[in-house]
Scaffold this active site. Structure first.
Site, PDB file in Angstrom:
ATOM      1  NE  ARG A  62       7.544   8.098  15.954  1.00 48.27           N
ATOM      2  CZ  ARG A  62       8.467   8.974  16.395  1.00 48.27           C
ATOM      3  NH1 ARG A  62       9.657   9.021  15.832  1.00 48.27           N
ATOM      4  NH2 ARG A  62       8.192   9.794  17.394  1.00 48.27           N
ATOM      5  CE1 TYR A 116      -1.000  -0.489  -6.925  1.00 47.19           C
ATOM      6  CE2 TYR A 116       0.572   0.611  -5.507  1.00 47.19           C
ATOM      7  CZ  TYR A 116      -0.731   0.302  -5.834  1.00 47.19           C
ATOM      8  OH  TYR A 116      -1.752   0.782  -5.074  1.00 47.19           O
ATOM      9  CG  ASP A 181       7.498  -4.390  -6.033  1.00 47.18           C
ATOM     10  OD1 ASP A 181       7.161  -5.513  -5.613  1.00 47.18           O
ATOM     11  OD2 ASP A 181       6.816  -3.367  -5.847  1.00 47.18           O
ATOM     12  CE  LYS A 206      -1.415  -5.762  -2.931  1.00 46.33           C
ATOM     13  NZ  LYS A 206      -0.574  -4.649  -2.733  1.00 46.33           N
TER      14      LYS A 206
HETATM   15  C1  LIG Z   1       3.903  -4.628  -6.935  1.00 48.60           C
HETATM   16  C2  LIG Z   1       3.418  -3.727  -5.847  1.00 48.60           C
HETATM   17  N1  LIG Z   1       4.303  -2.974  -5.178  1.00 48.60           N
HETATM   18  C3  LIG Z   1       3.911  -2.132  -4.191  1.00 48.60           C
HETATM   19  C4  LIG Z   1       2.576  -1.995  -3.867  1.00 48.60           C
HETATM   20  C5  LIG Z   1       2.168  -1.037  -2.764  1.00 48.60           C
HETATM   21  O1  LIG Z   1       1.891  -1.755  -1.609  1.00 48.60           O
HETATM   22  P1  LIG Z   1       0.815  -1.310  -0.499  1.00 48.60           P
HETATM   23  O2  LIG Z   1      -0.520  -1.307  -1.138  1.00 48.60           O
HETATM   24  O3  LIG Z   1       1.013  -2.327   0.575  1.00 48.60           O
HETATM   25  O4  LIG Z   1       1.216   0.074  -0.057  1.00 48.60           O
HETATM   26  C6  LIG Z   1       1.628  -2.770  -4.518  1.00 48.60           C
HETATM   27  C7  LIG Z   1       0.198  -2.669  -4.171  1.00 48.60           C
HETATM   28  O5  LIG Z   1      -0.649  -3.126  -4.891  1.00 48.60           O
HETATM   29  C8  LIG Z   1       2.062  -3.652  -5.548  1.00 48.60           C
HETATM   30  O6  LIG Z   1       1.196  -4.410  -6.232  1.00 48.60           O
END
Ligand SMILES: Cc1ncc(COP(=O)(O)O)c(C=O)c1O
Length: 401
Positions: A62, A116, A181, A206
């Site tokens: 960890r 998101y 992001d 992604k």
């Molecule tokens: C722009 C964006 N940020 C964060 C996330 C969250 O990521 P995760 O699904 O890997 O937890 C997503 C998920 O779709 C996303 O599209």
């Protein structure tokens, strides 16, 4: 400084040839033996003070993992930051950022919609004790308070692909860290720290992984913030598995090639959709990319039901083209009124364009759009112009600047 494509292939692997290795080793250890417990104590104390990666073996899984560290090193190079800290998912990464700030008493977050859906929910619900003020980019400076610990934006945003001027937003933040992001753009199209962001978040699930088979998150930032993130990761346990770290490192090596190829497909599809009378509006970012959002005149659920080659699934950034209906899935958890105000209409579809031949994707999409109602009267079914032909329409501007 090496070019991005070179870093993508070599970063995090610089020691391999000296070790007589070509592929990076996968270290699955959860613990690391040592006969020197005084030394271990000193290393744990050092970690508790700075959060720096312990010298030598990590003591316990960890605290860190050498395979995951290779991915972190590589991603930091691509984003142009000192460090990066990987987590079990994008949401775990965002949670750690919020906990770092709230542990300093800075619980207030200023954020710009859309984000998101789950990021929006995490902030709105205050699950981690945060309080959010939603604003547009022009309102950021006025929304800041003495206890503001973070400003958060996505650009291009999920799902509308709205873009913000990161430089202007960073300026408005003053000394408050800006988290951008960068999941949709990836460092191939945009490096937010160069525009003043302090923290760059990715759902590595992604494009970074790129093949729809690994779940992960990562924050790229300066070493001081990275140390705090590692301490939170150690305390809360949202670590990335080493096999995922390996897959991500492998994914990064083709990131520039994948993003550029998928973006070329997406730009062509956006052009065709813009000229199509069955489509009410197309959102395609000025910086490009492989994501398209579009609104149909008819029932978006019919499009989802009608695809055969395109995968009807949430998520994005994989080698295959995915389509989903944000109001039903990715942004379902956001209050309906807030969703609409953020530009996420019930007619909006979001498509993550993959690496298939663009003609095959277009054929499938064209069939799925089928006999949708047309814009205006007397229009005929749209036939795609040959690839490379100039469109008579200009893409609809992205919203929300
Ligand atoms: C722009 C964006 N940020 C964060 C996330 C969250 O990521 P995760 O699904 O890997 O937890 C997503 C998920 O779709 C996303 O599209």
């Amino acid at each position: 400084m090496r070019a991005l494509a070179t870093e993508a292939v070599h970063a995090g692997r610089d020691d391999l040839a000296r070790q007589g290795l070509h592929a990076p080793p996968i270290d699955l250890s959860t613990t690391y033996p040592s006969y020197d417990s005084r030394g271990e104590a000193a290393r744990i104390d050092a970690f508790a003070t700075t959060g720096a990666d312990p010298e030598g073996p990590p003591v316990y899984g960890r605290l860190g993992n050498p395979t995951v560290a290779r991915f972190e090193t590589a991603l930091a190079r691509l984003e142009g930051t000192e460090s990066a800290v990987a987590f079990a998912s994008g949401m775990a990464a965002l949670s750690a950022v919020l906990l770092v700030r709230s542990s300093l008493g800075l619980r207030h977050v200023v954020a710009v919609r859309p984000l998101y859906g789950c990021s929006d929910h995490l902030l709105t619900a205050g699950l981690l004790g945060s309080e959010v003020t939603w604003t547009d980019p022009a309102g950021i400076a006025d929304a800041l308070r003495p206890d503001t610990g973070l400003v958060m934006v996505e650009s291009p945003a999920n799902p509308t692909l709205a873009e913000v001027d990161l430089r202007a937003v960073a300026h408005a933040c003053g000394s408050v860290p800006l988290l951008a992001d960068n999941t949709f753009a990836t460092p191939v199209l945009q490096r937010p720290v160069e525009q003043g962001a302090r923290l760059v978040l990715h759902s590595a699930t992604k494009y970074l992984g790129g093949h729809g088979d690994v779940m992960a998150g990562v924050v790229a930032c300066d070493e001081e913030f990275a140390g705090r993130l590692r301490q939170v990761r150690f305390a809360t346990g949202g670590v990335l598995h080493p096999l995922a770290g390996y897959l991500l490192l492998r994914g990064l090596s083709t990131l520039p090639v994948r993003v550029r190829a998928a973006s070329a497909n997406a730009a062509e599809l956006a052009r065709r959709l813009t000229a199509d009378p069955r489509i009410a509006r197309v959102h395609y970012p000025r910086i490009g990319g492989a994501m398209i959002a579009f609104e149909v005149h008819g029932d978006p659920h019919e499009v989802i039901a009608g695809v055969r080659l395109i995968t009807p699934a949430v998520s994005l950034g994989s080698v295959d083209t995915l389509i989903q209906h944000p109001a039903s899935i990715s942004h379902r958890i956001v209050d309906e009124g807030d969703r609409r105000e953020a530009g996420v209409s019930d007619r909006l579809l979001r498509m993550s364009v993959g690496l298939e031949d663009v003609e095959d994707v277009w054929t499938d999409l064209d069939n799925a759009l089928g006999a949708m109602p047309l814009r205006g009267a007397g229009l005929h079914r749209y036939a795609a112009p040959p690839r490379g032909a100039t469109s008579h329409s200009t893409p609809a501007p992205a919203i929300g600047h």
